[in-house]
Structure formats: C-alpha cells, structure tokens
Enzyme design. Structure first.
Site, short mmCIF file in Angstrom:
data_model
loop_
_atom_site.label_atom_id
_atom_site.label_comp_id
_atom_site.label_asym_id
_atom_site.label_seq_id
_atom_site.Cartn_x
_atom_site.Cartn_y
_atom_site.Cartn_z
N LYS A 149 0.84 -1.20 0.00
CA LYS A 149 0.00 0.00 0.00
C LYS A 149 0.87 1.25 0.00
O LYS A 149 0.61 2.20 -0.72
CB LYS A 149 -0.92 0.04 1.23
CG LYS A 149 -2.11 -0.87 1.24
CD LYS A 149 -3.29 -0.38 0.44
CE LYS A 149 -3.34 -1.06 -0.89
NZ LYS A 149 -3.89 -2.41 -0.92
N GLU A 173 2.77 1.72 -3.43
CA GLU A 173 1.95 2.08 -4.60
C GLU A 173 1.35 3.48 -4.48
O GLU A 173 1.11 4.13 -5.49
CB GLU A 173 0.89 1.01 -4.90
CG GLU A 173 -0.23 0.91 -3.91
CD GLU A 173 -1.23 -0.18 -4.27
OE1 GLU A 173 -1.42 -0.46 -5.45
OE2 GLU A 173 -1.84 -0.74 -3.35
N HIS A 197 17.94 -12.58 10.06
CA HIS A 197 18.55 -13.30 8.94
C HIS A 197 18.89 -12.39 7.78
O HIS A 197 18.99 -12.85 6.65
CB HIS A 197 17.63 -14.45 8.50
CG HIS A 197 17.37 -15.41 9.62
ND1 HIS A 197 18.29 -16.35 10.03
CD2 HIS A 197 16.32 -15.52 10.47
CE1 HIS A 197 17.79 -17.02 11.06
NE2 HIS A 197 16.60 -16.54 11.35
C1 F6R Z 1 -3.09 -3.24 -4.65
C2 F6R Z 1 -3.99 -3.77 -5.66
C3 F6R Z 1 -3.49 -4.82 -6.57
C4 F6R Z 1 -4.58 -5.86 -6.84
C5 F6R Z 1 -4.12 -6.87 -7.90
C6 F6R Z 1 -5.16 -7.95 -8.13
O1 F6R Z 1 -3.71 -2.25 -3.87
O2 F6R Z 1 -5.10 -3.33 -5.76
O3 F6R Z 1 -2.34 -5.44 -6.07
O4 F6R Z 1 -4.89 -6.50 -5.64
O5 F6R Z 1 -3.87 -6.21 -9.11
O6 F6R Z 1 -6.34 -7.42 -8.61
P1 F6R Z 1 -7.69 -8.23 -8.53
O7 F6R Z 1 -8.01 -8.41 -7.10
O8 F6R Z 1 -8.70 -7.41 -9.28
O9 F6R Z 1 -7.43 -9.57 -9.20
#
Ligand code: F6R
Length: 609
Positions: free
Chosen positions: A484, A487, A503
C-alpha cells in the site's frame, strides 16, 4: 446493505419515502417498510420482497402522516419476511437500522426479564425496546436515545420516529453511514446522498458516533460525549451519481470508511448471526473430509488475503495450503491432487494471470472456488462456486475494502471447512464466530481515531525506505502494508516476517528508516516484542501499531505509536489491523501530494499479462 430514509415533510411522506427507498434498491434488499405518524400515533406498513409489494399494501391502506421513516432490509438476523421487516415499533418508538448490534442477545435477555415482548428474530428490535424502556422510566426521546447508544455494541446507523412527536426524528451513526438533507419540502435523513438527491439541496454527513436531533427547521448534531457540535453543509447535485465520494476527499478514503459496513454485510452473508454459527450460502460442491490440500492463487493484495487465510485454513480446518502468486503458479506446472480444491481470489474477477491460474487448475480437474467482488466477471463465470465479497464497487486503484471483505469470506470458509471436516466443535465454532462478529465494531473504533495516524504519516513521508514487520497472520499484513505504501507514495517499502529480521534485514536498521511493527495481542506478541527490542537496541526508528500492553511490554523508545484496541478479534485481528496499514499509506500519500485514487502506472483491472 440495508437502506434507511427519514422525512419531516409538509405533505404526506409515504410516496417520497418509497421514492427514496427505490434509489437505495441498488444496495440489495429482501423486504421493505415505512412508518408514519397519523394523528400523532405510530402507524406502519411492511412487506417482504420487492418495493412494489409494499406499494400495493400502501395503495390499499395509505399512510397519511407528514413525518415518517422507511427501510429496505437486507436480512442479517432472522429470515427475510414481513415480521422481521423494519421499522420495528412499540407504543413509544419506531426504528430503522442498518448494521449489526453485536450484543443484542444480552439486551434481549435483559429486556425480556423486564417485561418487554419480542416478536421478531432481529437484532434491531432490541434497540426499539431499549429506547422504550428508558422512556418508560421518564427519559425524553433525546435522553433515551443518548442512553441507548451507550449500551449498543457494533457498527450501525439508526433512525427513530416517536409516538406523539410530529416534529422530531433522531438519527445516529457508528460505522455505517448516515446523512441529513435540507430542502424546500422539509428535512431528511438517509443512508447516502443518492437517496436524498431528489429532495435535498444541501447535505450534512454525520461523523462517527454522532447523533442528530432533526426537526423541520433545524438539525442539532451531538458527538459521542453528548456535546452539541457543528457539522458542515455541502451542496448536493440533483443528479448525484450512484458512486460518489460522499464527503470524502478521495474514493480511497470513502472506501476505507465503508469497511465496517461492507465487512459486516459480507459476514452476514456467510454466517447465521442470530445463532452465532457459520452458514455458507452455497453447497461446498466437494467432499471436504476427503480434501488433502488446498491450492490458492491470486495477485497483489488479493494474494496477501490468500496468504493470510492460510493461517486460518491450516489452524481451523487442518488443511495444508499451497499458495503462489498467479503469474508464477500458471507456469509452474504444479501437480495438483485429484479432486482437489483451487481457490482464486480477485476483486475485479478479470486479472489475466489469476484467470490463467484458474484455467490451469481446471485442466487439472480441480473444483474451482473463486472469491470475487464483481459477480459478473470472467473469473466468476468460469468458477464452480463463487464466494462473493459484498464490498460494493471499489473505485480507488489501491484495494482496501475488497481486501478486508476477502479476509471475511476466507475466515468464514475456514470455519465452514473446519466444521465439515469435524475439526471444530460447536463450542469452538461459536467462540470464533463471536470474534468475527466483533470485527466491524472494532474497525469503526479504529476509523474514529484516524487523526492519530497523521503525525506518524508525516514522519514516514520523510523516509526513502520503510520496513514492515509482523508475525503469523500479521506477516502477510506487513507485506500488504508495504505494498500500500509503495503504490500510493512511491516510497520503497518491504514487508518481512518479524522472525526473519536477524537473517538479513537487521543490517538495514538505522535512525532514518522507519520500522513499522504490527503487533496485535496474540500468541506471538512476546516474540514480536523481542524484535522491537532488537530494533531499538540498534538505534532503529520504531513505529508500533498495537495495543497499549505491547508498548508497555516493549518499554523502548518509539518514534511513533498507533494505539489499537486491547482485544482485537483474536485470531481474526488482521481484519482490524489492515486499517491502520491502509490509513498510514493513505495519509503519507496525501501529505506528499500524490494522486491517491490513481497512482502512477497502475490500473484497477490488470487484464494483460
Ligand atoms: C493493490 C492492488 C493490486 C490488486 C491486484 C489484483 O492495492 O489493488 O495489487 O490487488 O492487481 O487485482 P484483482 O483483485 O482485481 O485480481
């Protein structure tokens, strides 16, 4: 999610109540009802099924009151029938309710002993009786509601209409949204701006734990302490979109704050809240006892939900779990057990790698269970069983409410499998379900104190690299917290299992790199405390996310502390601890002026490899 509306009008309000309820239909419902005052007396009509059933009843026996409340019910406690439909009423008060009253059983017992007669299976009826009880002892509507609120546990929104009070509605919120609207035709209350859009020109959102006393001329807002507070009015667009930001600056903020409501709603879908047991809305479709192992695959945040679920599936269902990110799993040519179970997790249901993992498992003869938010998606369509996360549309690119709803589904699934495999006794099941039911209320508590996160965020925003540590279920959460943060703020961050510190990553510790330790009060707290001390001994920049007892036990100097409730849902603490991780990343990004809802280079639905 239930829909709530209240109107103080000048003409009969039943048609407007129905119009507002129609705008809340998108939330899903199984029965509806309205109550008004006629010659000062409470009258109501309710019907199971669609709003047109209620309209037919009203056509036969119109309600003529110029003040009223309405509700679309999405059953949590008790069957979806007319008896359980809201408003619930007695001779003093009628109430509509959205959310979960966690301690309704205790209240029901206490009030039954005092002579109150319960006629429904709902948790909401206890609220109506509690208010009536205070009023019979001499309380005014205002003081009765104020006293009632102090007795309720859980996450909820409520609106009350009182017998003999034709210029008074009282609304309250904790965890579930509620807004007041002001227009030419009167004053309004509703679950969201959409319900109020045709009537109100201006809108005010209640803040957490607020309650409001509404007359045709005036809205008086009170905070939890009972003090009168000012809340800002905002103009409301007549064509208010179905998915808007409400009073939040960003979709992500709104979606984080929706979590007590949508997690409550998801839990209600997979649990029987009235009996406190698990009840999946689908047949398992495979022999749970014959399963030797489960395979899970997903990407990003959804993958971390699976990683976290591994702890629950192993512990509560005694199932070994093989989990991998979908972009790896799809090419691994992993041999899968005959008649095995494959779980794929995806908010969008369209992620290309996750879909490819699903198709590989299909070719290997697996039963495919998908945990998805978009029910019409490709992944949902190609699955044998779809476990829906009832998070509602997630617009912010960073996944928040979909993640906690995925965890809620996984937790229920682990308990259901534990039960089906004869691992969990009925007593254990009830105890674990009680912990789960407590999570929406705990989430609301954490969100209420959001301001505590800001100074920590300001500190983290100065860093160029951040380390997150956690043990057990907090380890995947450490990975999610780091994801989080990177990104949203573009600050480099890594999540590590706290036990791995020695480690390698311990070499990174210095005064400048924040080390964020997620330390819920669980079996591994003592060990996590040792890790805190190891970091402190090397002059590390420590930030603790945990209860006061963890801080006391560690007895080290902290650069930041995000205090969490002392008891936070036992083995399901991750549902509650996901929130500070999200809030921290959000506030760091806001503080740095980043595009929170659409971080650079990212897409909400990753349909390419
Ligand atoms: C992070 C995020 C991404 C999604 C990933 C999978 O905040 O939103 O990492 O979790 O791209 O997306 P879905 O859940 O739509 O398959």
């Amino acid at each position: 999610m239930c829909g709530i509306v209240g109107i103080l009008g000048r003409e009969p309000v039943a048609p407007s109540l129905i119009e507002a309820l129609r705008r809340l239909e998108y939330r899903g419902y199984d029965s509806a009802g309205v109550a008004t005052l006629e010659d000062g007396r409470l009258t109501r009509q309710r019907a199971s099924g669609k709003l047109r059933n209620l309209e037919e009843k009203l056509a036969g026996a119109p309600l003529k009151g110029t003040i009223g409340i309405g509700h679309t019910r999405w059953a949590t406690h008790g069957r979806p029938n007319e008896i359980n439909a809201h408003p619930h009423a007695n001779e003093n008060v009628a109430v509509v309710h959205n959310g979960i009253i966690e301690n309704f059983r205790e209240l029901r017992e206490e009030l039954t002993k005092k002579g109150h007669v319960f006629v429904t299976q709902t948790d909401s009826e206890a609220v109506a009786h509690l208010v009536a009880d205070f009023m019979r002892e001499g309380a005014t509507p205002q003081t009765a509601v104020a006293s009632t609120l102090t007795r309720l546990k859980g996450a909820f929104a409520l609106v009350f209409l009182f017998d003999g009070q034709d210029d008074l509605l009282i609304g309250a919120r904790r965890g579930s949204p509620l807004a007041v609207g002001f227009g030419d035709g009167g004053a309004y209350l509703g679950s969201d701006a959409l319900a109020l859009a045709p009537f109100a020109r201006e809108i005010t959102y209640l803040e957490e734990d607020d309650w409001v006393v509404l007359t045709r001329e005036k809205a008086t807002f009170h905070n939890a302490a009972g003090n009168i507070v000012e809340r800002p009015k905002r103009p409301l667009q007549a064509g208010s979109l179905m998915v808007d930001k409400g009073h939040f600056r960003h979709y992500m903020a709104k979606e984080m704050h929706e979590q007590p409501e949508v997690v409550g709603r998801t839990l209600a879908h997979y649990l029987d809240l009235a009996s406190g047991t698990v009840r999946l809305p689908f047949e398992l479709g495979f022999d749970a006892k014959a399963l030797s192992r489960v395979t899970i695959s997903a990407c990003g945040t959804a993958f971390y939900a699976g990683l976290l679920a591994r702890y629950w599936l192993e512990r509560f269902a005694r199932l070994s779990v093989d989990i991998d990110i979908a972009s790896e799993f799809r090419y691994r040519e992993s041999p899968l057990p005959e008649k095995g179970l494959m779980i794929v997790v995806s908010q969008s249901g369209e992620t290309a790698d996750t879909l490819a993992a699903l198709r590989y498992a299909r070719l290997q003869g697996q039963h495919i269970l998908s945990i998805v938010n978009v029910e019409t998606s490709t992944i949902a369509r190609e699955s044998d069983t779809v476990a829906h996360t009832l998070a509602g549309p997630e617009i912010g690119v960073a996944s928040t409410k979909a993640f906690t709803c995925q965890l809620a589904v996984f937790a229920c699934l682990a308990l259901a499998l534990g039960k089906a495999r004869g691992v969990l006794s009925e007593k254990q099941e009830r105890a674990l379900v009680a912990e789960l039911i407590a999570t929406p209320g705990l989430m609301a508590e954490v969100l209420k104190d959001e301001a505590r996160v800001e100074p920590v965020a300001r500190d983290v925003a100065r860093a160029t690299s951040v380390l997150y540590l956690g043990r057990g279920p907090s380890y995947p959460l450490a990975l999610e917290g780091a994801l989080k943060l990177k990104e949203l703020s573009y600050i480099h961050a890594e999540g590590y299992a706290a036990g791995e510190l020695k480690h390698g990553p311990i070499a990174l510790i210095d005064f400048a790199m924040p080390v964020i330790v997620l330390a819920p009060h669980d079996a591994s707290l003592e060990k996590t405390v040792s890790n805190l001390q190891e970091v402190a001994a090397r002059g590390g920049h420590l930030i603790l996310v945990g209860p006061q007892s963890a801080k006391t036990a560690a007895a080290v100097e902290l650069a930041g502390f995000i205090e969490m409730p002392e008891t936070a849902a036992g083995p399901f603490a991750a549902l509650v601890y996901a929130l500070p991780a999200q809030l921290l990343a959000y506030h760091v990004a806001v503080f740095m002026g980043k595009d929170v809802d659409q971080p650079r280079n990212l897409a909400k639905s990753v349909t390419v490899e």
